[in-house]
Design a protein around this motif. Structure first.
Motif, PDB file in Angstrom:
ATOM      1  N   LEU B 217       0.801  -1.222   0.000  1.00 31.21           N
ATOM      2  CA  LEU B 217       0.000   0.000   0.000  1.00 31.21           C
ATOM      3  C   LEU B 217       0.832   1.270   0.000  1.00 31.21           C
ATOM      4  O   LEU B 217       0.454   2.263  -0.609  1.00 31.21           O
ATOM      5  CB  LEU B 217      -0.926   0.006   1.215  1.00 31.21           C
ATOM      6  N   ALA B 218       1.978   1.229   0.683  1.00 29.18           N
ATOM      7  CA  ALA B 218       2.791   2.437   0.751  1.00 29.18           C
ATOM      8  C   ALA B 218       3.325   2.794  -0.636  1.00 29.18           C
ATOM      9  O   ALA B 218       3.354   3.964  -1.015  1.00 29.18           O
ATOM     10  CB  ALA B 218       3.935   2.241   1.739  1.00 29.18           C
ATOM     11  N   LEU B 256      -5.789  -3.912   5.675  1.00 34.45           N
ATOM     12  CA  LEU B 256      -4.578  -3.833   4.845  1.00 34.45           C
ATOM     13  C   LEU B 256      -3.694  -2.679   5.290  1.00 34.45           C
ATOM     14  O   LEU B 256      -2.478  -2.808   5.380  1.00 34.45           O
ATOM     15  CB  LEU B 256      -4.955  -3.622   3.380  1.00 34.45           C
ATOM     16  N   ILE B 257      -4.303  -1.551   5.549  1.00 39.14           N
ATOM     17  CA  ILE B 257      -3.535  -0.380   5.970  1.00 39.14           C
ATOM     18  C   ILE B 257      -2.846  -0.668   7.297  1.00 39.14           C
ATOM     19  O   ILE B 257      -1.668  -0.400   7.474  1.00 39.14           O
ATOM     20  CB  ILE B 257      -4.444   0.864   6.072  1.00 39.14           C
ATOM     21  N   ALA B 259      -1.956  -3.511   8.406  1.00 43.80           N
ATOM     22  CA  ALA B 259      -0.894  -4.507   8.236  1.00 43.80           C
ATOM     23  C   ALA B 259       0.356  -3.917   7.605  1.00 43.80           C
ATOM     24  O   ALA B 259       1.452  -4.414   7.813  1.00 43.80           O
ATOM     25  CB  ALA B 259      -1.403  -5.669   7.387  1.00 43.80           C
ATOM     26  N   SER B 260       0.206  -2.837   6.824  1.00 43.66           N
ATOM     27  CA  SER B 260       1.420  -2.336   6.164  1.00 43.66           C
ATOM     28  C   SER B 260       1.886  -0.997   6.725  1.00 43.66           C
ATOM     29  O   SER B 260       2.736  -0.353   6.148  1.00 43.66           O
ATOM     30  CB  SER B 260       1.200  -2.247   4.653  1.00 43.66           C
ATOM     31  N   ASP B 261       1.339  -0.621   7.845  1.00 46.47           N
ATOM     32  CA  ASP B 261       1.742   0.633   8.452  1.00 46.47           C
ATOM     33  C   ASP B 261       3.101   0.489   9.122  1.00 46.47           C
ATOM     34  O   ASP B 261       3.353  -0.483   9.808  1.00 46.47           O
ATOM     35  CB  ASP B 261       0.700   1.027   9.505  1.00 46.47           C
ATOM     36  N   LEU B 262       3.965   1.459   8.900  1.00 50.36           N
ATOM     37  CA  LEU B 262       5.269   1.416   9.525  1.00 50.36           C
ATOM     38  C   LEU B 262       5.184   2.170  10.854  1.00 50.36           C
ATOM     39  O   LEU B 262       5.345   3.370  10.908  1.00 50.36           O
ATOM     40  CB  LEU B 262       6.289   2.082   8.605  1.00 50.36           C
ATOM     41  N   LYS B 263       4.883   1.446  11.896  1.00 50.55           N
ATOM     42  CA  LYS B 263       4.685   2.124  13.171  1.00 50.55           C
ATOM     43  C   LYS B 263       5.259   1.295  14.304  1.00 50.55           C
ATOM     44  O   LYS B 263       5.079   0.085  14.342  1.00 50.55           O
ATOM     45  CB  LYS B 263       3.203   2.343  13.405  1.00 50.55           C
TER      46      LYS B 263
END
Lengths: 323, 325
Positions: B217-218, B256-257, B259-263
């Motif tokens: 997503l990113a 989805l967001i 799962a792919s969040d860089l946090k």
């Protein structure tokens, strides 16, 4: 502080080829504690997998050789063991998960047989029933639904996520104190990847296992790891706790790597990109290995290799810019 | 009025499933189910979803590698499914090109770069060898390679450079639309940014439209103007990129967001827990009734398993979920 499970000091691994010597890992030191996850992050060819394989002593022969350093696992020096002694440790005290579950599982054996192989090898269980019990309990640990029926299935009957859980069950069935996971989530879909990471956090809480997580994905690092070591061209250039790496990266390579990953929580107009490519491991430059691609290199950078500096909080960096 | 270059209308792709000694038909897989989208000139649309969501099949129906079972594709307002072979070859195929995911398998290892990049020219543009070669050098320059690279073989290049060669080949005929199937996922992190920046520059320079297939997503947020989130053959949320990421509606998009969040875990708010979906995507051979996502949806209600939700417009984008009906 919990006890140190694995300590690697000055590990050097080279591949001897007809064209020359490839220094894949060149003086790498780190440690992992019980219940801790260490992330090793870097690009392909930086030596992260070779580091994992060196600990397992599974380097391709002939050619791959550990030429220096020490690896100590639970007080045992792994490099001094004979091949037979190492076989008893591998899969029992330390085990490994590879990237692609379809190639690490044998397509012609059932799931149950493949897990039982490891149990038979390492635990002296006389009774078949006890072995089956062990296998089922390791499948339960990996939260695999209805393990008794799954035992009789073959790998092709499972989805990618399930297969990778089975690989995890093989790795965990003898309750190792160290687990090396080499890009275990790269072949999985985003939502399955999130499941897998949550699962491993849960397993770590239950079993105290120390994990080395090899990856190129900073998202996985942020979620999973307590500490991070950033590798570049066979060396660890920076290592610190995960939040320090993200909030106060010191090495230009770490900074560039973090900046070049697109973010979901903001709109970038242009991504920061690192120009050029990593140096050939056969002909390494004399100075800092990142010098050629570094945006603020000094004169000394191309001549002398920067020493490792500890800047507090167990945060180490190898860069001439860092004072 | 937006300048629409390509439009997919109600695309459906069925594949027969045969089994047994006599290859009896046991069912149909709905790989793509009633999918509609449009791409504006000079803009990027991304198809996002997990494996098996139907992204690649949708792209294949656009590239006419396979014809959709029903529905049609309109290119500059004309229905290309009505074109005959000759018309397609002259008017459509040269203008729609593709870049594949894996630069290690998308090029013939026994051809030199100059021949790889010139191949579309040899097939489609009748001109002299000298003219072809000049065009190859020009293309290599556009993608950041040097003229001397033309004489080399693919194995002499790194992954990033190979992907540049693949892009050069796709641009050879001055296409209007380029289908990019996971253009950066086979590359290293530091090289990905180089290629994504290159693709953006080329888009601006040539007013190209992109149809990007992606699962990250990113990457999508950085690359595209419009996004279609796909799940099990259907588009579940569709709209403007900024709007969709600022205000995601469908529970699957939210997962989805998340799962792919860089946090970092410590940076998450108390009430902002990571959403972890249970289970896996069901088989497209036997999709769930009602909303296809209801078996994994954390917010499923009784009606979700019975009635299939309609696509509704909420704000600036469309979503297919009972919550918004």
């Amino acid at each position: 502080m919990s006890k140190i499970v694995l300590e690697v000091e000055g590990l050097r691994t080279s591949f001897f080829t007809r064209k020359g010597i490839v220094k894949a890992v060149d003086g790498v030191s780190f440690f992992v504690r019980e219940k801790e996850t260490l992330g090793i992050v870097g690009e392909s060819g930086c030596g992260k997998t070779v580091t994992g394989m060196s600990i397992m002593r599974l380097l391709p022969e002939p050619g791959g050789k550990i030429v220096g350093g020490r690896i100590t696992l639970n007080g045992t020096s792994l490099l001094e063991l004979s091949k037979r002694e190492m076989r008893n440790i591998r899969g029992c005290m330390v085990s490994m998960i590879l990237q692609d579950p379809m190639t690490s599982l044998n397509p012609v054996y059932t799931i149950g047989d493949q897990i039982a192989e490891s149990v038979r090898m390492h635990q002296n269980l006389a009774d078949e029933k006890m072995i089956t019990n062990e296998v089922v309990s390791s499948l339960r640990l990996l939260q695999i639904p209805s393990p008794e029926t799954l035992l009789k299935n073959y790998p092709f009957q499972l989805s990618g996520g399930m297969r990778q859980r089975v690989v995890g069950a093989i790795a965990m069935c003898c309750k190792p104190s160290l687990l090396i996971a080499d890009e275990p989530t790269t072949a999985l879909d985003a939502t399955i990847q999130a499941q897998y990471i949550a699962l491993f956090k849960d397993i770590q809480a239950k079993t105290d296992v120390a994990i080395i997580f090899i990856t190129h994905d900073f998202g996985v690092i942020a979620d999973m790891c307590h500490r991070v070591a950033v590798m570049y061209a066979g060396k660890i250039v920076e290592s610190a706790s995960t939040s320090e790496i993200f909030k106060k990266p010191q090495h230009p390579y770490t900074r560039a790597l973090i900046n070049s990953v697109p973010r979901l929580d903001r709109k970038d107009d242009r991504l920061y990109s690192i120009e050029g490519q990593p140096p050939s491991l056969m002909h390494l430059p004399p100075g800092c290995r990142f010098c050629e691609r570094c945006s603020d290199s000094l004169e000394i950078c191309s001549k002398e290799e920067p020493p490792e500096k500890n800047i507090g909080n167990n945060h180490t960096v190898s860069c001439w810019r860092v004072q | 009025m937006a300048d629409i270059l390509l439009e997919g209308r109600n695309l459906t792709m069925l594949y027969p499933v045969r089994r047994g000694l006599f290859q009896g038909l046991i069912g149909m897989v709905r790989a793509v189910d009633n999918v509609s989208f449009s791409i504006e000139r000079g803009k990027t649309l991304s198809l996002v979803g997990e494996s098996g969501a139907g992204k690649t099949t949708t792209a294949k129906s656009v590239l006419l590698l396979e014809r959709a079972t029903s529905g049609s594709v309109y290119f500059e307002g004309k229905d290309i499914y009505q074109y005959n072979k000759d018309q397609l070859k002259r008017e459509y195929r040269p203008r729609v090109q593709a870049v594949q995911q894996n630069p290690w398998s998308s090029m013939n290892p026994r051809m030199r770069v100059k021949d790889i990049v010139a191949e579309p020219l040899v097939v489609n543009a009748k001109q002299s060898k000298k003219e072809n070669y000049d065009r190859v050098v020009e293309l290599l320059d556009q993608v950041g390679l040097k003229a001397e690279h033309a004489e080399h073989f693919p194995h002499e290049f790194s992954g990033g450079q190979r992907q540049r060669i693949a892009v050069a080949r796709a641009l050879a005929l001055n296409p209007s639309l380029v289908v990019l199937d996971e253009p950066v996922s086979a590359l290293d992190v530091s090289i990905r940014a180089q290629i994504m920046n290159l693709l953006k520059d080329l888009q601006e320079a040539h007013n190209l439209s992109y149809l990007v297939i992606a699962h990250n997503l990113a990457t999508v947020r950085y690359m595209s103007h419009g996004v279609a989130i796909m799940y099990l053959g259907q588009i579940v949320e569709y709209g403007d990129t900024e709007d969709l990421f600022e205000n995601p509606l469908h529970p699957y998009t939210n997962a989805l967001i998340s799962a792919s969040d860089l946090k970092l875990p410590e940076d998450r708010d108390q009430n902002e827990k990571e959403i972890i979906l249970s289970g896996e995507m069901p088989s497209p051979l036997n999709p769930p009734t009602g909303c296809r996502f209801h078996t994994r949806c954390p917010e499923a209600r009784p009606e979700c398993s019975k009635i299939e939700p309609e696509m509704v417009t909420v704000g600036k984008h469309q979503v297919k979920c009972h919550k918004f009906v």
